[in-house]
Design a protein around this motif. Structure first.
Motif, short mmCIF file in Angstrom:
data_model
loop_
_atom_site.label_atom_id
_atom_site.label_comp_id
_atom_site.label_asym_id
_atom_site.label_seq_id
_atom_site.Cartn_x
_atom_site.Cartn_y
_atom_site.Cartn_z
N THR A 191 0.84 -1.21 0.00
CA THR A 191 0.00 0.00 0.00
C THR A 191 0.87 1.26 0.00
O THR A 191 2.06 1.21 0.36
CB THR A 191 -0.89 0.05 1.26
OG1 THR A 191 -0.04 0.22 2.41
CG2 THR A 191 -1.73 -1.20 1.43
N TYR A 192 0.25 2.39 -0.34
CA TYR A 192 1.00 3.65 -0.40
C TYR A 192 1.41 4.21 0.96
O TYR A 192 2.53 4.73 1.09
CB TYR A 192 0.25 4.66 -1.28
CG TYR A 192 0.20 4.12 -2.69
CD1 TYR A 192 1.38 3.86 -3.37
CD2 TYR A 192 -1.00 3.76 -3.30
CE1 TYR A 192 1.38 3.29 -4.63
CE2 TYR A 192 -1.01 3.18 -4.56
CZ TYR A 192 0.18 2.94 -5.21
OH TYR A 192 0.19 2.35 -6.44
N PRO A 193 0.54 4.12 1.99
CA PRO A 193 1.01 4.59 3.30
C PRO A 193 2.28 3.86 3.75
O PRO A 193 3.17 4.47 4.35
CB PRO A 193 -0.18 4.28 4.23
CG PRO A 193 -1.37 4.31 3.33
CD PRO A 193 -0.89 3.76 2.01
N GLU A 194 2.37 2.59 3.43
CA GLU A 194 3.59 1.82 3.80
C GLU A 194 4.83 2.37 3.09
O GLU A 194 5.92 2.42 3.68
CB GLU A 194 3.44 0.35 3.40
CG GLU A 194 2.51 -0.46 4.28
CD GLU A 194 2.31 -1.85 3.68
OE1 GLU A 194 3.16 -2.71 3.93
OE2 GLU A 194 1.32 -2.06 2.94
N ILE A 195 4.66 2.77 1.84
CA ILE A 195 5.82 3.28 1.09
C ILE A 195 6.25 4.63 1.67
O ILE A 195 7.44 4.91 1.84
CB ILE A 195 5.54 3.42 -0.43
CG1 ILE A 195 4.94 2.12 -0.99
CG2 ILE A 195 6.85 3.75 -1.18
CD1 ILE A 195 4.70 2.12 -2.48
N LYS A 196 5.25 5.46 2.03
CA LYS A 196 5.57 6.77 2.61
C LYS A 196 6.29 6.59 3.96
O LYS A 196 7.28 7.28 4.25
CB LYS A 196 4.29 7.60 2.78
CG LYS A 196 4.51 8.97 3.42
CD LYS A 196 5.42 9.85 2.57
CE LYS A 196 5.44 11.31 2.97
NZ LYS A 196 5.72 11.62 4.35
N THR A 197 5.83 5.64 4.75
CA THR A 197 6.48 5.37 6.04
C THR A 197 7.93 4.94 5.82
O THR A 197 8.83 5.37 6.54
CB THR A 197 5.71 4.26 6.81
OG1 THR A 197 4.36 4.71 6.96
CG2 THR A 197 6.32 3.99 8.17
N PHE A 207 10.24 7.33 -3.46
CA PHE A 207 8.89 6.74 -3.53
C PHE A 207 8.41 7.04 -4.94
O PHE A 207 8.27 8.20 -5.32
CB PHE A 207 8.04 7.43 -2.45
CG PHE A 207 6.56 7.11 -2.43
CD1 PHE A 207 5.97 6.19 -3.27
CD2 PHE A 207 5.73 7.76 -1.50
CE1 PHE A 207 4.61 5.91 -3.22
CE2 PHE A 207 4.37 7.49 -1.43
CZ PHE A 207 3.81 6.58 -2.30
N SER A 208 8.20 5.99 -5.73
CA SER A 208 7.82 6.23 -7.12
C SER A 208 6.48 5.61 -7.48
O SER A 208 6.24 4.42 -7.26
CB SER A 208 8.89 5.70 -8.07
OG SER A 208 8.47 5.90 -9.41
N VAL A 209 5.61 6.44 -8.03
CA VAL A 209 4.33 6.00 -8.59
C VAL A 209 3.79 7.18 -9.40
O VAL A 209 4.48 8.20 -9.54
CB VAL A 209 3.35 5.53 -7.46
CG1 VAL A 209 2.83 6.68 -6.60
CG2 VAL A 209 2.19 4.74 -8.06
N ASP A 210 2.56 7.08 -9.91
CA ASP A 210 1.98 8.18 -10.69
C ASP A 210 1.97 9.48 -9.87
O ASP A 210 1.70 9.45 -8.66
CB ASP A 210 0.56 7.83 -11.10
CG ASP A 210 0.45 6.44 -11.71
OD1 ASP A 210 1.49 5.91 -12.14
OD2 ASP A 210 -0.65 5.90 -11.74
#
Ligand code: GLU
Length: 272
Positions: A191-197, A207-210
């Motif tokens: 999930t995205y919150p995990e990547i931000k953490t 952190f790479s995505v759209d």
């Protein structure tokens, strides 16, 4: 003798007619896929609700407010427009949270009728699912800590990049890294919150995505780099066999584009 052959001829003719009858029955689903009474549309009508997989961690597109537990965003509004067309009532939606990894399997097993979840249309994915015409266009972007000093892909040699599992980001960024002649390492998250953490804790450097997904995670300590690559066009996905549903969805998207409704929604959600 003659009577027997006439009799045989009759039998052969009857069998032939029956076979022809069966043949046209077999063709029926394809024909009725055009009509409103197609099996896929009928199943939704009989159920009285449209089941839609949406994001719950992408602000403005599909986001679950932790205070109210309500899921809202552009993609939920699109789901409502489809429910209005099929069921005559925009409130008849049943939304379920999906991730880049779970959205395909949820369509496959019929848990959801549609996925409207920042799902990029790709040639490979089109082999497995129907995609509507695009309702939004984005590109892959990168977020870093302001303190990192990273300004572009060329600065990422030896860096760790956090991406979502089953997302288009990894391949896109790998291509850019190859072009820039830098070696990067990927870490995949659900999930995205995990990547931000992971970015905040220093487990990853990028952190790479759209870009539009990243925008929901921007804060004072982070910045989104200027570069965009690998155009990402979002489409509404349905199971390959649900041809009538795909057609109905495409009509909704086309109408929303034509009558300005889609632009209005993009503005309403403050999406840039
Ligand atoms: N839009 C990209 C994709 O479909 C990013 C991942 C995501 O949608 O969560 O792979």
């Amino acid at each position: 003798m003659k009577r027997i052959s006439v009799f045989l001829l009759c039998i052969v003719t009857v069998i032939g007619l029956l076979a022809a009858g069966c043949g046209s029955a077999d063709n029926k689903p394809a024909q009725s896929a055009q009509a409103d009474t197609a099996a896929d549309i009928k199943a939704i009508k009989d159920r009285g609700v449209l089941k839609v997989g949406v994001k719950v961690d992408v602000p403005k597109f599909g986001f679950k407010d932790p205070q109210t537990n309500k899921i809202d965003g552009l993609e939920i509004d699109i789901a409502r427009a489809v429910a209005k067309k099929i069921l005559g009532d925009p409130t008849k939606i049943d939304v379920q949270g999906v991730t880049a990894k779970t959205r395909g399997p949820l369509l496959d097993n019929g848990e959801v009728d549609l996925v409207i979840a920042t799902f990029t249309i790709t040639e490979e994915r089109k082999q497995s699912y129907n995609f509507s015409d695009p309702y939004f266009k984005d590109g892959v972007a990168m977020m870093v800590k302001k303190s990192s000093g990273i300004e572009a892909v060329k600065d990422m040699n030896g860096k760790k990049i956090g991406v979502a599992q089953s997302a288009t980001s990894r391949k896109a960024l790998q291509e850019e890294a190859d072009k820039a002649g830098v070696k990067v390492q990927f870490l995949e998250f659900g999930t995205y919150p995990e990547i931000k953490t992971a970015l905040d804790s220093g487990r990853i450097d990028v952190f790479s995505v759209d870009g539009s997904i990243l925008a929901g995670y921007l804060d004072d300590s982070t910045t989104i780099l200027k570069d965009r690559f690998a155009p990402q066009e979002y489409g509404v996905a349905s199971k390959k066999s649900n041809a009538a549903l795909a057609k109905a969805v495409n009509e909704v998207i086309a109408d929303m584009k034509k009558n300005g409704e889609l632009d209005k929604l993009v503005q309403k959600w403050g999406i840039k």
